[in-house]
Design a protein around this motif. Structure first.
Motif, mmCIF file in Angstrom:
data_model
loop_
_atom_site.group_PDB
_atom_site.id
_atom_site.type_symbol
_atom_site.label_atom_id
_atom_site.label_comp_id
_atom_site.label_asym_id
_atom_site.label_seq_id
_atom_site.Cartn_x
_atom_site.Cartn_y
_atom_site.Cartn_z
ATOM 1 N N LEU A 11 -15.722 3.176 -20.551
ATOM 2 C CA LEU A 11 -14.758 3.836 -19.671
ATOM 3 C C LEU A 11 -13.574 4.389 -20.464
ATOM 4 N N ALA A 12 -13.035 3.582 -21.390
ATOM 5 C CA ALA A 12 -11.874 4.047 -22.155
ATOM 6 C C ALA A 12 -12.217 5.269 -22.984
ATOM 7 N N GLY A 350 -8.772 0.595 -24.803
ATOM 8 C CA GLY A 350 -9.644 -0.471 -24.334
ATOM 9 C C GLY A 350 -8.882 -1.435 -23.458
ATOM 10 N N ASP A 351 -9.550 -2.511 -23.041
ATOM 11 C CA ASP A 351 -8.925 -3.416 -22.079
ATOM 12 C C ASP A 351 -8.190 -4.589 -22.719
ATOM 13 N N HIS A 365 -5.263 3.223 -18.710
ATOM 14 C CA HIS A 365 -3.925 3.514 -19.212
ATOM 15 C C HIS A 365 -3.932 3.771 -20.716
ATOM 16 N N SER A 366 -4.608 2.899 -21.458
ATOM 17 C CA SER A 366 -4.613 3.046 -22.909
ATOM 18 C C SER A 366 -5.324 4.322 -23.330
ATOM 19 N N ALA A 367 -6.387 4.683 -22.605
ATOM 20 C CA ALA A 367 -7.124 5.902 -22.948
ATOM 21 C C ALA A 367 -6.271 7.145 -22.737
ATOM 22 N N VAL A 368 -5.558 7.203 -21.630
ATOM 23 C CA VAL A 368 -4.707 8.362 -21.363
ATOM 24 C C VAL A 368 -3.568 8.440 -22.378
ATOM 25 N N THR A 369 -2.958 7.294 -22.685
ATOM 26 C CA THR A 369 -1.879 7.280 -23.665
ATOM 27 C C THR A 369 -2.381 7.699 -25.042
ATOM 28 N N ALA A 370 -3.513 7.145 -25.472
ATOM 29 C CA ALA A 370 -4.076 7.503 -26.773
ATOM 30 C C ALA A 370 -4.396 8.994 -26.844
ATOM 31 N N ALA A 371 -4.946 9.539 -25.768
ATOM 32 C CA ALA A 371 -5.306 10.960 -25.757
ATOM 33 C C ALA A 371 -4.074 11.847 -25.825
#
Length: 384
Positions: A11-12, A350-351, A365-371
């Protein structure tokens, strides 16, 4: 923009790839497995199960993002008949209503929980030990931990509020979570994301790169171990049984922090007609074997599904270890987990990383921030 590499197709990784592509970046996603989804993969028909109990929460940002992107698909709320099928195990017996000691805890929903005090102590000092034990074990479904009361009160309290919301915020992805994974992959492909499966990455690609794997695998790619993060360890049990009247819909285990749920009530297509599909979990105690944890979980099934062994048509079991998201101990918050920005245009998602949310919401959240960081956009809190 520079080419961005995403390592990991769970998902991430998929959310990160979509967000980068929407910002105009060329993206190449690598997944070591032959299929996408990570822990969100569902088993094949006729018994469609997730890796442990899985729901989306309609009161969170992950849900809103999916809705805005047209990616929710068909989802079911808790059915009206399901509310009558809720049960609580306490003192070895099933009851239809929560214990009286728990009710004052859930009524005071606006209070703020402290970071540096464990949840059991915080509740015990306000409502007594019986309420503290019941409230701690009630949140086992969201922690996969044998002793949720040992965790930070500020970590447990919002999770307890989310899982006890009235009306329930839980939503079931019809047909299992693989459908959600497929929709995310289709969206990524439509944006030009290049997706490679059976493509294990063994060295860190040229940056910018988003590593959306387990922390253990991420540490190997980054050339050193990442700081350890507490996570749950639980035995999982999936059962298909011939349906009979009287089977519980949900059992929340206030004795041992377990959970059992009959997923075919909101989604009958998960099993053949006339059969019920049940997914259950029991957090493992320190040093406890899978066999002993499974025996405790089968005892919970005995209460929820009388005579289930004689009605059994299919089963599987497994242990989920460090695959259940981060747990924050007293004195810790999500900000103390491994940072998303690792420097030199390398980012984690990731979670178990430094992002807020409940279960899969941390991955989101982490995926959007990283992107956003990888594409040069400000890391705002717009995803909240």
């Amino acid at each position: 923009m520079e080419n961005i590499t995403v390592v990991g197709g769970g998902l991430a990784g998929l959310v990160a790839a979509i967000t980068c592509a929407e910002a105009g970046a060329p993206v190449h996603l690598h997944e070591a497995h032959h299929s996408l989804g990570g822990r969100a993969r569902s088993s094949a028909s006729p018994y469609i199960t997730n890796e442990g109990p899985h729901v989306l929460y309609s009161d969170g940002p992950w849900w809103r993002w999916l809705a805005e992107h047209g990616l929710l698909g068909a989802c079911a709320a808790v059915p009206l008949g399901g509310l009558a099928g809720f049960r609580f195990r306490q003192h070895g017996r099933l009851r239809r209503t929560p214990p009286a000691a728990l009710l004052p805890v859930l009524r005071r929903r606006r209070r703020q929980a402290p970071v540096d005090v464990d949840f059991h102590t915080w509740i015990r000092d306000q409502h007594g030990p019986a309420a503290a034990t019941a409230a701690s074990n009630l949140v086992g479904v969201a922690t996969f931990d044998a002793d949720p009361g040992r965790l930070s009160a500020a970590f447990v309290w919002p999770r307890l509020l989310r899982v006890t919301a009235i009306p329930p915020a839980a939503r079931y992805a019809i047909g299992g979570w693989s459908g959600l994974v497929d929709r995310l992959a289709t969206r990524a492909s439509s944006l030009g994301v290049r997706i490679s499966t059976d493509a294990r990455v063994t060295s860190l690609p040229t940056s910018p790169v988003i590593v959306a794997t387990s922390l253990e695998a991420a540490g190997r790619l980054l050339g050193g171990e990442l700081p350890p993060v507490a996570s749950g360890r639980a035995v999982l049990l999936d059962l298909a049984v011939r349906t009979v009247p009287g089977d519980a819909f949900v059992v929340s285990d206030l004795d041992e922090a377990g959970w059992l749920e009959r997923y075919t009530l909101p989604d009958p297509g998960l099993a053949p007609q006339g059969e019920s599909l049940i997914q259950a979990q029991m957090p493992l105690r320190p040093g406890e074997s899978k066999a002993d944890g499974l025996a405790r979980l089968e005892t919970l099934a005995d209460l929820a599904l009388p005579g289930w062994r004689d009605r059994l048509t299919w089963r599987r079991d497994a242990v989920a270890h460090n695959r259940t998201g981060a747990l924050d101990l007293p004195g810790q918050t999500w900000r103390d987990r491994p940072a998303i920005d690792r420097g030199d245009d390398v980012y984690l998602a990731g979670d178990q990383v430094a992002a807020p949310g409940l279960l899969s919401e941390v991955s989101f959240h982490s995926a959007v921030t990283a992107a956003r960081l990888a594409t040069g956009l400000p890391a705002t809190e717009a995803a909240r």
